[in-house]
Design an enzyme around this catalytic site. Structure first.
Site, PDB file in Angstrom:
ATOM      1  N   GLU A  82      19.065  66.317   8.240  1.00 25.05           N
ATOM      2  CA  GLU A  82      19.426  64.847   7.811  1.00 25.05           C
ATOM      3  C   GLU A  82      19.443  63.900   8.680  1.00 25.05           C
ATOM      4  OE1 GLU A  82      23.321  63.475   5.281  1.00 25.05           O
ATOM      5  OE2 GLU A  82      23.091  65.770   5.480  1.00 25.05           O
ATOM      6  N   LYS A 260      32.577  67.680   3.438  1.00 23.59           N
ATOM      7  CA  LYS A 260      30.988  67.650   3.900  1.00 23.59           C
ATOM      8  C   LYS A 260      30.548  66.900   4.949  1.00 23.59           C
ATOM      9  CE  LYS A 260      26.563  67.022   3.027  1.00 23.59           C
ATOM     10  NZ  LYS A 260      25.421  65.762   3.716  1.00 23.59           N
ATOM     11  N   ASP A 276      27.135  81.276  13.298  1.00 31.61           N
ATOM     12  CA  ASP A 276      27.019  81.624  11.911  1.00 31.61           C
ATOM     13  C   ASP A 276      27.593  80.378  11.153  1.00 31.61           C
ATOM     14  OD1 ASP A 276      27.550  82.609   9.299  1.00 31.61           O
ATOM     15  OD2 ASP A 276      28.231  84.651  10.075  1.00 31.61           O
ATOM     16  N   HIS A 374      22.296  54.891   6.446  1.00 31.94           N
ATOM     17  CA  HIS A 374      21.363  56.326   6.164  1.00 31.94           C
ATOM     18  C   HIS A 374      19.929  56.080   5.901  1.00 31.94           C
ATOM     19  CE1 HIS A 374      20.791  60.335   4.832  1.00 31.94           C
ATOM     20  NE2 HIS A 374      20.643  60.068   3.866  1.00 31.94           N
TER      21      HIS A 374
END
Length: 423
Positions: A82, A260, A276, A374
């Protein structure tokens, strides 16, 4: 101390960034060689890591700069597809410099396994019987991994619970284990399996599930940072960020996206170090619901000086021994870059990155909006998708941003114009 402040990295080539990293950290160039795809994870090596291997999927590894964690400068590799994530974390780390960077604490490397016992006639009495034989159960669990015990870890407690299910009351026994520098899944699962028969005999029932819990609420890490109002763009920006954080604490819809953003940072470092990601993400989101409703994992407040003070507390079950962390050459290189000599130190750095990522996202939302920064960084990806070659990508991306429309059709139009201009 590593000088993590590094300006102008966006203008360097990957090779120049690695050279600069060697100069700033004292690492050997050979320590970073695995970051070259041709020298990283081979198909043969991957075939040992998982089953039915057909190939290897590459993920970009970027370097977050400017971090100071508990007084030590650190560079942090982040594996993510991202755009803007690495840049945002680096910017927020720079904002925290004036206040000494990120300060952390932890509860230590404690994991838990659960042994489910069903068909118990007297669950309350069974719970008492289990507690009466606590020492025996701890000793039995520790027979599984004498090396872990020798290193100062091992099973340290037995905690029985009664869980009222649709199938009646189950006796659920938690084995509380200090796993030292491991993530701990294999150790606690083996202990649960070893002790399950003894536990079922004591309880007078039948053992069913025997497995760790990823709600690692005894393996918490906390990070704190002070961002001066000046570094954020003024008192009004700090106030808006606090308003945005309050919204996330109160509303689950906002909290899901807020968290998030935190995981954008956390998961990228967890993945880069061969840990993990699913276990960490499951634990963090479960912890966000610990009060009975889903809420923000971080908190923003104004301190007595009028500056923004941000805190984050999350479960962080990561390790340095076992699994891909020890067998994946790129993960090994990334751990060396961080310089983490213990799982606890790695967990603290990861949590600091999560808080930095969160602060950067909330500031963007409180000011120009998330899309401006972004999409500026995303423009390069769009340019490549439109067919731009290496020497064309920067120019196409710049024209996309200038046009205010970062879309593939616009990129194709700009690329056609660029090529016609070049004859």
């Amino acid at each position: 101390m590593t000088q993590s402040r590094w300006s102008g990295t966006k203008d360097l080539t990957p090779a120049q960034r690695r050279e600069g990293l060697v100069e700033r950290t004292g690492l050997d160039a050979a320590d970073l060689q695995a970051l070259e795809p041709t020298d990283g994870l081979t198909v043969d090596a991957a075939d040992v890591l998982i089953e039915n291997v057909i190939g290897v999927l590459g993920v970009p590894v970027g370097l977050a700069t400017n971090f100071i964690v508990d007084g030590e400068g650190v560079f942090v590799p982040m594996a993510t597809e991202e755009p803007s994530v690495v840049a945002a974390a680096s910017n927020a780390a720079r904002w925290a410099h004036a206040s000494g960077g990120f300060h952390t604490s932890s509860t230590g490397p404690i994991m838990q396994a659960q042994v489910q016992i069903v068909d118990v006639e007297d669950p309350q009495a069974a719970k008492s019987r289990i507690l009466e034989r606590r020492d025996e159960l701890i000793a039995s669990a520790n027979e599984v991994d004498p090396l872990l015990v020798k290193l100062g870890g091992g099973c340290v407690d037995i905690l029985p619970r009664l869980v009222d299910t649709a199938d009646g009351i189950h006796v659920v026994v938690h084995l509380v284990v200090d796993v030292r520098d491991a993530m701990g899944a294999n150790a606690v699962n083996s202990m649960a399996e070893r002790t399950s028969e003894l536990i079922s005999d004591i309880a007078g029932g039948t053992a069913r599930l025997r497995i760790l819990t990823n709600l690692a609420d005894r393996r918490l890490v906390r990070a704190r940072a002070v961002f001066t109002a000046e570094s954020l763009g003024g008192p009004e920006v700090a106030d808006r960020m606090i308003e945005g954080a309050a919204f996330a604490e109160a509303d689950a819809y906002r909290a899901a996206t807020h968290n998030k953003g935190i995981m954008n940072g956390i998961s990228a470092v967890v993945l880069a170090t061969g840990n993990d990601t699913r276990a960490v993400e499951a634990g963090c989101h479960a912890y966000a619901s610990a009060t009975g409703r889903y809420t923000a994992l971080s908190h923003f407040e104004k301190n007595a000086d009028g500056d923004l003070e941000a805190t984050l507390e999350v479960p962080m079950p990561v390790g340095l021994v076992g699994g891909a962390t020890r067998s994946h050459p790129v993960a090994q290189s990334n751990v060396k870059i961080i310089g983490a000599e213990s799982a606890d130190r790695l967990a603290r750095v990861i949590t600091a990155v999560g808080l930095a990522q969160n602060a950067a996202a909330v500031r963007a939302l409180a000011t120009e909006g998330i899309q401006r920064g972004h999409m500026t960084l995303h423009a390069r990806t769009v340019a490549v998708a439109a067919g731009a070659q290496a020497d064309e990508v920067s120019e196409v991306a710049a024209r996309l941003v200038a046009s205010g429309t970062v879309r593939s059709d616009k990129a194709e139009e700009i690329l056609a114009i660029l090529r016609s201009e070049q004859g």
